[in-house]
Enzyme design. Structure first.
Site, PDB file in Angstrom:
ATOM      1  N   ASN A 148      -0.790  10.341  22.141  1.00  0.00           N
ATOM      2  CA  ASN A 148      -0.011   9.676  21.090  1.00  0.00           C
ATOM      3  C   ASN A 148       1.100   8.849  21.749  1.00  0.00           C
ATOM      4  O   ASN A 148       1.952   9.400  22.459  1.00  0.00           O
ATOM      5  CB  ASN A 148       0.574  10.729  20.144  1.00  0.00           C
ATOM      6  CG  ASN A 148       1.352  10.087  19.005  1.00  0.00           C
ATOM      7  OD1 ASN A 148       2.156   9.188  19.231  1.00  0.00           O
ATOM      8  ND2 ASN A 148       1.125  10.539  17.787  1.00  0.00           N
ATOM      9  N   HIS A 190       6.034   7.147  20.783  1.00  0.00           N
ATOM     10  CA  HIS A 190       7.372   7.149  21.398  1.00  0.00           C
ATOM     11  C   HIS A 190       7.645   5.896  22.230  1.00  0.00           C
ATOM     12  O   HIS A 190       8.783   5.521  22.428  1.00  0.00           O
ATOM     13  CB  HIS A 190       7.541   8.378  22.294  1.00  0.00           C
ATOM     14  CG  HIS A 190       7.838   9.645  21.548  1.00  0.00           C
ATOM     15  ND1 HIS A 190       8.028   9.712  20.192  1.00  0.00           N
ATOM     16  CD2 HIS A 190       8.010  10.908  22.001  1.00  0.00           C
ATOM     17  CE1 HIS A 190       8.278  10.955  19.849  1.00  0.00           C
ATOM     18  NE2 HIS A 190       8.280  11.711  20.928  1.00  0.00           N
ATOM     19  N   HIS A 235       0.627   6.322  14.967  1.00  0.00           N
ATOM     20  CA  HIS A 235       0.918   6.595  13.550  1.00  0.00           C
ATOM     21  C   HIS A 235       1.569   5.352  12.960  1.00  0.00           C
ATOM     22  O   HIS A 235       2.690   5.001  13.341  1.00  0.00           O
ATOM     23  CB  HIS A 235       1.873   7.798  13.470  1.00  0.00           C
ATOM     24  CG  HIS A 235       2.150   8.270  12.076  1.00  0.00           C
ATOM     25  ND1 HIS A 235       2.856   9.425  11.818  1.00  0.00           N
ATOM     26  CD2 HIS A 235       1.818   7.766  10.854  1.00  0.00           C
ATOM     27  CE1 HIS A 235       2.956   9.598  10.508  1.00  0.00           C
ATOM     28  NE2 HIS A 235       2.341   8.606   9.908  1.00  0.00           N
ATOM     29  N   ARG A 281       3.493   4.238  10.297  1.00  0.00           N
ATOM     30  CA  ARG A 281       4.278   4.785   9.188  1.00  0.00           C
ATOM     31  C   ARG A 281       4.602   3.693   8.178  1.00  0.00           C
ATOM     32  O   ARG A 281       4.724   2.523   8.534  1.00  0.00           O
ATOM     33  CB  ARG A 281       5.592   5.369   9.715  1.00  0.00           C
ATOM     34  CG  ARG A 281       5.415   6.709  10.394  1.00  0.00           C
ATOM     35  CD  ARG A 281       6.765   7.250  10.837  1.00  0.00           C
ATOM     36  NE  ARG A 281       6.648   8.647  11.195  1.00  0.00           N
ATOM     37  CZ  ARG A 281       6.860   9.663  10.352  1.00  0.00           C
ATOM     38  NH1 ARG A 281       7.252   9.439   9.117  1.00  0.00           N
ATOM     39  NH2 ARG A 281       6.698  10.895  10.747  1.00  0.00           N
ATOM     40  N   ARG A 283       8.738   2.503  11.552  1.00  0.00           N
ATOM     41  CA  ARG A 283       9.870   2.793  12.433  1.00  0.00           C
ATOM     42  C   ARG A 283       9.523   2.695  13.912  1.00  0.00           C
ATOM     43  O   ARG A 283      10.389   2.552  14.749  1.00  0.00           O
ATOM     44  CB  ARG A 283      10.476   4.158  12.122  1.00  0.00           C
ATOM     45  CG  ARG A 283       9.588   5.309  12.508  1.00  0.00           C
ATOM     46  CD  ARG A 283      10.357   6.601  12.503  1.00  0.00           C
ATOM     47  NE  ARG A 283      10.520   7.124  11.166  1.00  0.00           N
ATOM     48  CZ  ARG A 283      10.543   8.436  10.883  1.00  0.00           C
ATOM     49  NH1 ARG A 283      10.433   9.312  11.850  1.00  0.00           N
ATOM     50  NH2 ARG A 283      10.684   8.861   9.663  1.00  0.00           N
ATOM     51  N   GLU A 312      -3.178   7.651  12.841  1.00  0.00           N
ATOM     52  CA  GLU A 312      -2.580   8.632  11.924  1.00  0.00           C
ATOM     53  C   GLU A 312      -1.995   7.852  10.757  1.00  0.00           C
ATOM     54  O   GLU A 312      -1.304   6.852  10.958  1.00  0.00           O
ATOM     55  CB  GLU A 312      -1.460   9.401  12.623  1.00  0.00           C
ATOM     56  CG  GLU A 312      -1.949  10.378  13.648  1.00  0.00           C
ATOM     57  CD  GLU A 312      -0.784  11.102  14.318  1.00  0.00           C
ATOM     58  OE1 GLU A 312       0.366  10.921  13.896  1.00  0.00           O
ATOM     59  OE2 GLU A 312      -1.041  11.813  15.271  1.00  0.00           O
ATOM     60  N   THR A 328       6.150  14.423  11.891  1.00  0.00           N
ATOM     61  CA  THR A 328       5.350  15.032  10.823  1.00  0.00           C
ATOM     62  C   THR A 328       5.649  16.531  10.782  1.00  0.00           C
ATOM     63  O   THR A 328       5.458  17.225  11.774  1.00  0.00           O
ATOM     64  CB  THR A 328       3.847  14.789  11.098  1.00  0.00           C
ATOM     65  OG1 THR A 328       3.682  13.418  11.425  1.00  0.00           O
ATOM     66  CG2 THR A 328       3.014  15.124   9.895  1.00  0.00           C
ATOM     67  N   GLU A 368      -7.681  18.608  11.994  1.00  0.00           N
ATOM     68  CA  GLU A 368      -6.742  18.823  13.099  1.00  0.00           C
ATOM     69  C   GLU A 368      -5.747  19.892  12.657  1.00  0.00           C
ATOM     70  O   GLU A 368      -5.017  19.708  11.675  1.00  0.00           O
ATOM     71  CB  GLU A 368      -5.993  17.523  13.441  1.00  0.00           C
ATOM     72  CG  GLU A 368      -4.948  17.738  14.532  1.00  0.00           C
ATOM     73  CD  GLU A 368      -4.294  16.450  15.037  1.00  0.00           C
ATOM     74  OE1 GLU A 368      -4.918  15.377  14.974  1.00  0.00           O
ATOM     75  OE2 GLU A 368      -3.133  16.533  15.479  1.00  0.00           O
ATOM     76  N   HIS A 374       0.371  18.809  17.874  1.00  0.00           N
ATOM     77  CA  HIS A 374       1.793  18.862  17.504  1.00  0.00           C
ATOM     78  C   HIS A 374       2.536  19.907  18.318  1.00  0.00           C
ATOM     79  O   HIS A 374       2.212  21.089  18.259  1.00  0.00           O
ATOM     80  CB  HIS A 374       2.022  19.125  16.009  1.00  0.00           C
ATOM     81  CG  HIS A 374       3.216  18.370  15.511  1.00  0.00           C
ATOM     82  ND1 HIS A 374       4.494  18.757  15.805  1.00  0.00           N
ATOM     83  CD2 HIS A 374       3.327  17.218  14.806  1.00  0.00           C
ATOM     84  CE1 HIS A 374       5.332  17.884  15.287  1.00  0.00           C
ATOM     85  NE2 HIS A 374       4.657  16.932  14.679  1.00  0.00           N
TER      86      HIS A 374
HETATM   87  N1  PXP Z   1      -1.002  15.212  15.735  1.00  0.00           N
HETATM   88  C1  PXP Z   1      -0.392  14.707  14.627  1.00  0.00           C
HETATM   89  C2  PXP Z   1      -1.160  14.677  13.358  1.00  0.00           C
HETATM   90  C3  PXP Z   1       0.928  14.211  14.685  1.00  0.00           C
HETATM   91  O1  PXP Z   1       1.513  13.742  13.578  1.00  0.00           O
HETATM   92  C4  PXP Z   1       1.607  14.226  15.931  1.00  0.00           C
HETATM   93  C5  PXP Z   1       2.985  13.667  16.033  1.00  0.00           C
HETATM   94  O2  PXP Z   1       2.959  12.302  15.778  1.00  0.00           O
HETATM   95  C6  PXP Z   1       0.928  14.741  17.051  1.00  0.00           C
HETATM   96  C7  PXP Z   1      -0.364  15.249  16.922  1.00  0.00           C
HETATM   97  C8  PXP Z   1       1.568  14.785  18.402  1.00  0.00           C
HETATM   98  O3  PXP Z   1       2.668  15.649  18.391  1.00  0.00           O
HETATM   99  P1  PXP Z   1       3.611  15.748  19.649  1.00  0.00           P
HETATM  100  O4  PXP Z   1       4.296  14.419  19.800  1.00  0.00           O
HETATM  101  O5  PXP Z   1       4.550  16.852  19.308  1.00  0.00           O
HETATM  102  O6  PXP Z   1       2.744  16.041  20.833  1.00  0.00           O
END
Ligand code: PXP
Length: 236
Positions: free
Chosen positions: A7, A10, A43, A45, A49, A70, A101, A151, A191
């Site tokens: 992901n 960031h 993601h 959004r 953001r 996402e 999330t 997931e 997550h």
């Molecule tokens: N899976 C989903 C559905 C998420 O919303 C996120 C955060 O955007 C992640 C995985 C990844 O989470 P983390 O950044 O804590 O690894």
């Protein structure tokens, strides 16, 4: 083999801190793929953001691994997904004030609209996954929507403070995983996963995909994104 979805939200968050052009998540996707990422997750959004429409459209053209979008079940976002056609869409709940999330989708409450979005995405050739808490009622409802994957939200596991709490969360994840696998769906999780807590989740029977963002991007500041991804890939 467990697929690693990286992901890269960031990276866009840092760009947006100055509303400039760098760092570009498109560059990050290249580095992540070079490090061995099996997928790139972003993601989009509603408030844009971090990741924006331009990122998703360019990533669609440049990512050669799986592109996982996402998204909330919002009509305007669904329309973009249907147009851009990521390889996979992961439906997530979205609240504007949240930092990230916070919980899984409430499929029980929104089964009609979620089922409709799943059907429309899958009719367009987009594999669809639902982001759910490891709760048997939610998972059973999720299975009813006809999605291809679920997931499991590993946030509570990641936040567990004691061994007992962690074991409790792991057994909830294991039970929910069995329901998903027995229904013939793909099992994903994500997550809060880190280099330190990922192995018990990766060891769940039939785990197919892990989506990891924060921990990999945090490490990449120190060692570079390609190496940070390669290190996680080695662990899995
Ligand atoms: N899976 C989903 C559905 C998420 O919303 C996120 C955060 O955007 C992640 C995985 C990844 O989470 P983390 O950044 O804590 O690894």
């Amino acid at each position: 083999m467990i697929e690693l979805g990286v992901n890269i939200d960031h990276v866009a968050t840092i760009r947006q801190a100055r509303k400039t052009f760098e760092p570009d998540p498109v560059w990050a996707a290249v580095q992540a793929e070079l490090g061995g990422a099996d997928g790139i997750t972003v993601h989009l959004r509603e408030d844009r953001r971090h990741i924006n429409d331009r990122d998703v459209r360019i990533l669609r053209q440049t990512v050669t691994a799986k592109l996982n979008l996402e998204m909330a079940c919002e009509p305007s976002i669904v329309a973009i997904a249907l147009d851009v056609k990521p390889d996979q869409a992961t439906l997530v709940p979205e609240r504007r004030e949240e930092i990230t999330t916070e919980g899984g989708l409430n499929v029980r409450a929104g089964i009609k609209s979620i089922t409709d979005v799943v059907r429309r995405l899958q009719d367009a050739g987009i594999a669809t996954s639902l982001f759910l808490d490891p709760d048997s009622e939610q998972v059973k409802a999720g299975i009813e929507t006809g999605c291809q994957a679920i997931e499991l939200h590993t946030g509570s596991y990641a936040l567990a403070k004691t061994v007992t709490e962690r074991e409790t969360e792991l057994s909830k994840l294991a039970a929910a995983s069995s329901l998903i696998v027995d229904a013939g769906l793909r099992l994903h999780a994500g997550h809060g996963l880190t280099y330190h807590n990922v192995l018990p989740i990766a060891s769940i029977n039939q785990m197919r995909e892990l989506n990891i963002g924060h921990s990999i991007i945090a490490r990449s500041i120190m060692v570079g994104l390609k190496d940070a991804v390669a290190e996680m890939k080695r662990l899995l």
